[in-house]
Write an enzyme that holds these catalytic residues in place. Structure first.
Site, mmCIF file in Angstrom:
data_model
loop_
_atom_site.group_PDB
_atom_site.id
_atom_site.type_symbol
_atom_site.label_atom_id
_atom_site.label_comp_id
_atom_site.label_asym_id
_atom_site.label_seq_id
_atom_site.Cartn_x
_atom_site.Cartn_y
_atom_site.Cartn_z
ATOM 1 N N SER A 1 0.832 -1.203 0.000
ATOM 2 C CA SER A 1 0.000 0.000 0.000
ATOM 3 C C SER A 1 0.864 1.250 0.000
ATOM 4 O O SER A 1 1.983 1.262 0.541
ATOM 5 C CB SER A 1 -0.860 -0.023 1.270
ATOM 6 O OG SER A 1 -1.464 1.227 1.482
ATOM 7 N N TYR B 1 -1.641 -0.965 10.676
ATOM 8 C CA TYR B 1 -1.947 -1.588 9.376
ATOM 9 C C TYR B 1 -0.782 -1.363 8.397
ATOM 10 O O TYR B 1 -0.282 -2.306 7.772
ATOM 11 C CB TYR B 1 -3.256 -1.016 8.794
ATOM 12 C CG TYR B 1 -3.407 -1.302 7.318
ATOM 13 C CD1 TYR B 1 -3.666 -2.595 6.865
ATOM 14 C CD2 TYR B 1 -3.242 -0.291 6.367
ATOM 15 C CE1 TYR B 1 -3.764 -2.870 5.503
ATOM 16 C CE2 TYR B 1 -3.344 -0.553 5.010
ATOM 17 C CZ TYR B 1 -3.602 -1.845 4.575
ATOM 18 O OH TYR B 1 -3.694 -2.104 3.239
ATOM 19 N N LYS C 1 2.201 -3.965 6.456
ATOM 20 C CA LYS C 1 2.576 -4.008 5.025
ATOM 21 C C LYS C 1 4.097 -3.862 4.870
ATOM 22 O O LYS C 1 4.718 -4.590 4.094
ATOM 23 C CB LYS C 1 1.856 -2.893 4.251
ATOM 24 C CG LYS C 1 0.358 -3.093 4.141
ATOM 25 C CD LYS C 1 0.029 -4.289 3.275
ATOM 26 C CE LYS C 1 -1.438 -4.615 3.240
ATOM 27 N NZ LYS C 1 -1.748 -5.883 2.601
HETATM 28 P P1 NAD Z 1 -10.873 -6.963 1.031
HETATM 29 O O1 NAD Z 1 -11.049 -6.944 2.506
HETATM 30 O O2 NAD Z 1 -12.045 -6.695 0.168
HETATM 31 O O3 NAD Z 1 -10.205 -8.346 0.580
HETATM 32 C C1 NAD Z 1 -9.367 -9.095 1.421
HETATM 33 C C2 NAD Z 1 -9.907 -10.508 1.446
HETATM 34 O O4 NAD Z 1 -9.065 -11.308 2.291
HETATM 35 C C3 NAD Z 1 -11.325 -10.613 2.013
HETATM 36 O O5 NAD Z 1 -12.129 -11.334 1.118
HETATM 37 C C4 NAD Z 1 -11.152 -11.361 3.331
HETATM 38 O O6 NAD Z 1 -12.274 -12.180 3.619
HETATM 39 C C5 NAD Z 1 -9.885 -12.153 3.075
HETATM 40 N N1 NAD Z 1 -9.099 -12.481 4.267
HETATM 41 C C6 NAD Z 1 -8.730 -11.664 5.262
HETATM 42 N N2 NAD Z 1 -7.987 -12.326 6.178
HETATM 43 C C7 NAD Z 1 -7.879 -13.606 5.726
HETATM 44 C C8 NAD Z 1 -7.249 -14.773 6.228
HETATM 45 N N3 NAD Z 1 -6.574 -14.763 7.373
HETATM 46 N N4 NAD Z 1 -7.359 -15.915 5.513
HETATM 47 C C9 NAD Z 1 -8.048 -15.938 4.351
HETATM 48 N N5 NAD Z 1 -8.669 -14.873 3.838
HETATM 49 C C10 NAD Z 1 -8.577 -13.722 4.511
HETATM 50 O O7 NAD Z 1 -9.690 -5.916 0.718
HETATM 51 P P2 NAD Z 1 -9.216 -5.337 -0.690
HETATM 52 O O8 NAD Z 1 -9.571 -3.906 -0.717
HETATM 53 O O9 NAD Z 1 -9.618 -6.223 -1.789
HETATM 54 O O10 NAD Z 1 -7.636 -5.406 -0.454
HETATM 55 C C11 NAD Z 1 -6.872 -6.513 -0.895
HETATM 56 C C12 NAD Z 1 -5.444 -6.319 -0.421
HETATM 57 O O11 NAD Z 1 -4.937 -5.076 -0.923
HETATM 58 C C13 NAD Z 1 -5.301 -6.226 1.109
HETATM 59 O O12 NAD Z 1 -4.109 -6.877 1.482
HETATM 60 C C14 NAD Z 1 -5.202 -4.744 1.357
HETATM 61 O O13 NAD Z 1 -4.464 -4.478 2.542
HETATM 62 C C15 NAD Z 1 -4.452 -4.275 0.133
HETATM 63 N N6 NAD Z 1 -4.703 -2.861 -0.207
HETATM 64 C C16 NAD Z 1 -5.983 -2.412 -0.357
HETATM 65 C C17 NAD Z 1 -6.211 -1.065 -0.654
HETATM 66 C C18 NAD Z 1 -7.603 -0.522 -0.785
HETATM 67 O O14 NAD Z 1 -7.761 0.712 -0.716
HETATM 68 N N7 NAD Z 1 -8.627 -1.323 -0.993
HETATM 69 C C19 NAD Z 1 -5.130 -0.188 -0.818
HETATM 70 C C20 NAD Z 1 -3.842 -0.697 -0.660
HETATM 71 C C21 NAD Z 1 -3.629 -2.034 -0.362
HETATM 72 C C1 WQD Z 2 -9.680 9.570 0.837
HETATM 73 C C2 WQD Z 2 -9.897 11.053 1.088
HETATM 74 C C3 WQD Z 2 -10.252 11.632 3.397
HETATM 75 C C4 WQD Z 2 -14.102 9.593 3.869
HETATM 76 C C5 WQD Z 2 -6.959 4.633 2.860
HETATM 77 C C6 WQD Z 2 -5.893 3.938 3.645
HETATM 78 C C7 WQD Z 2 -4.787 3.525 2.733
HETATM 79 C C8 WQD Z 2 -5.305 2.696 1.560
HETATM 80 C C9 WQD Z 2 -6.413 3.400 0.867
HETATM 81 C C10 WQD Z 2 -5.220 0.382 2.149
HETATM 82 C C11 WQD Z 2 -9.176 11.548 2.341
HETATM 83 C C12 WQD Z 2 -11.488 11.948 2.568
HETATM 84 C C13 WQD Z 2 -12.916 10.096 3.343
HETATM 85 C C14 WQD Z 2 -15.124 10.512 4.245
HETATM 86 C C15 WQD Z 2 -13.727 12.325 3.496
HETATM 87 N N1 WQD Z 2 -5.845 1.451 1.989
HETATM 88 N N2 WQD Z 2 -12.737 11.440 3.159
HETATM 89 N N3 WQD Z 2 -14.903 11.843 4.032
HETATM 90 O O1 WQD Z 2 -7.283 7.632 3.736
HETATM 91 O O2 WQD Z 2 -6.428 8.093 1.379
HETATM 92 O O3 WQD Z 2 -6.411 5.798 2.260
HETATM 93 O O4 WQD Z 2 -7.426 3.783 1.820
HETATM 94 O O5 WQD Z 2 -4.030 0.191 2.069
HETATM 95 O O6 WQD Z 2 -3.897 2.782 3.510
HETATM 96 O O7 WQD Z 2 -5.404 4.838 4.643
HETATM 97 O O8 WQD Z 2 -8.563 6.800 1.687
HETATM 98 O O9 WQD Z 2 -10.926 6.748 1.007
HETATM 99 O O10 WQD Z 2 -10.382 6.873 3.473
HETATM 100 O O11 WQD Z 2 -9.960 8.852 2.039
HETATM 101 O O12 WQD Z 2 -13.572 13.551 3.348
HETATM 102 O O13 WQD Z 2 -16.175 10.142 4.768
HETATM 103 O O14 WQD Z 2 -11.292 11.273 1.357
HETATM 104 O O15 WQD Z 2 -10.039 12.642 4.350
HETATM 105 O O16 WQD Z 2 -8.716 12.835 2.055
HETATM 106 P P1 WQD Z 2 -7.141 7.192 2.335
HETATM 107 P P2 WQD Z 2 -10.034 7.239 2.069
#
Ligand code: NAD
Ligand code: WQD
Length: 334
Positions: free
Chosen positions: A124, A148, A152
């Protein structure tokens, strides 16, 4: 090529499964359904017309994971599984360290035992120090702000150490920026439990009248309109990035890190205004105080992925908003 997606029924995993199946990959999924639903498997199959093998198991249970690997004979693993809510990780750090680290260590043990040599990992943008110069480069300083993000960063280091120790393991670490949007079918998308923390699912629920209004956290930042800037990327573009990473990893030795973003920053108001232009101004908003831990502005330097993976995003902010709205409408009917 046969690929195991851990967490493959989640938001990003399900979109990646569709892209890989459409491209002829054989896909298997292991997910404990802690943040997803089993019906997503059927939706992936409906979109692609292809079958997916699914195991409902927890990666923290190494005996069960071992059984999956014994049968699987995988060419590569894409590791999405993990807990991802920033606020929750501050309240429950041990749960986050245990789940995210143990599941990865178990996965690496099975990969070693069954001689699987290719790994792609979901990292991330939150691993970066917010002091880095913009845009964020892969070589930037790393200093996550919460447990979190630290899971990562630690996992990145564990993967690098295991690549070094094994010598024959290659890994690609993908640092995602802000994935939003949904598949055009409206069948899969982002569907968080409870009140969403993230911007886009909050917006779509306000648009559908499930929530009253959006609080915009802070409008006194030093940005063009006072609201925070992020690098929003369409989840289908992000999913395609994994396919390109699989192409790359075939001939890769060692471990490489790539940002996956568009390279363009949009403000919260840009997102809300674009969304409102599509849905007919249904998203009412109020300005609220800044959210603790938010950075003012971050977006990716996307050039390494462009040059190294041939990664180029196709979809605009409007596409992201339209597809997210379409998914929420579709999801509401049922
Ligand atoms: P998500 O929660 O929708 O998907 C993660 C999946 O993993 C879920 O289906 C959950 O049931 C499963 N899971 C969790 N723990 C588990 C375990 N111990 N064993 C088996 N399954 C398990 O999340 P996502 O948004 O699809 O994110 C996928 C990956 O990308 C995550 O590692 C997340 O940290 C990373 N990521 C997401 C974002 C984002 O904004 N969505 C941004 C950066 C990184
Ligand atoms: C985006 C912008 C908020 C909600 C997070 C995690 C990051 C990554 C992606 C996993 C910000 C603003 C939000 C609301 C708002 N995930 N906001 N009102 O914080 O950039 O990133 O998700 O790895 O690790 O921290 O994403 O969608 O929460 O926020 O004004 O109700 O929207 O302040 O500027 P963020 P977000």
């Amino acid at each position: 090529m046969k690929v195991l997606l851990t967490g493959g029924l989640g938001y990003i995993g399900s979109h990646t499964a569709v892209e890989l199946l459409d491209d002829g990959y054989e896909v298997e999924i292991v997910d404990n359904l802690s943040n997803s639903k089993e019906e997503t498997k059927g939706k992936i199959e409906q979109i692609t017309g292809k079958k997916v093998v699914f195991y409902k198991e927890d990666l923290c249970n190494i005996e069960k994971l071992d059984e999956i690997f014994k049968k699987g004979k995988y060419d590569a693993i894409i590791h999405f599984a993990g807990l991802k809510a920033v606020g929750e990780s501050v309240e429950q750090p041990l749960r986050y360290y245990e789940t995210n680290l143990l599941s990865t260590i178990n996965l690496l043990k099975c990969m070693r035992k069954y001689d699987v040599k290719k790994l792609i990992f979901s990292s991330s943008a939150c691993v970066y120090s917010m002091d880095n110069e913009l845009p964020f480069k892969e070589t930037g300083k790393l200093s996550p702000l919460n447990p979190y993000g630290r899971t990562k960063l630690f996992i990145e280091e564990i993967i690098k150490d295991e690549c070094f120790a094994r010598g024959d393991l290659s890994a690609i670490i993908l640092r995602y920026f802000n994935p939003i949007g949904a598949h055009k079918s409206g069948l899969i998308g982002e569907d968080p439990n409870g009140i969403p923390n993230n911007l886009m699912p909050y917006i779509t629920r306000v648009a559908l009248g499930k929530l009253d209004h959006l609080n915009i956290f802070g409008h006194d930042y030093h940005t063009k309109d006072g609201t925070c800037i992020r690098d929003y990327i369409h989840v289908v573009d992000l999913a395609r990035g994994h396919k390109l990473a699989l192409d790359k990893i075939k001939d890769l030795k060692g471990c490489e890190v790539y940002n996956l973003g568009t390279g363009t920053g949009y403000s919260v108001l840009d997102v809300v205004n674009t969304f409102n232009s599509i849905c007919g101004d249904k998203v009412r908003y109020e300005f609220a105080p800044r959210r603790e831990g938010d950075s003012e502005c971050n977006y990716a330097d996307a050039s390494k992925a462009k040059n190294g993976l041939n990664f180029k995003t196709k979809y605009s902010l409007k596409d992201m908003c339209e597809s997210a709205y379409n998914y929420e409408k579709n999801n509401t009917k049922k």
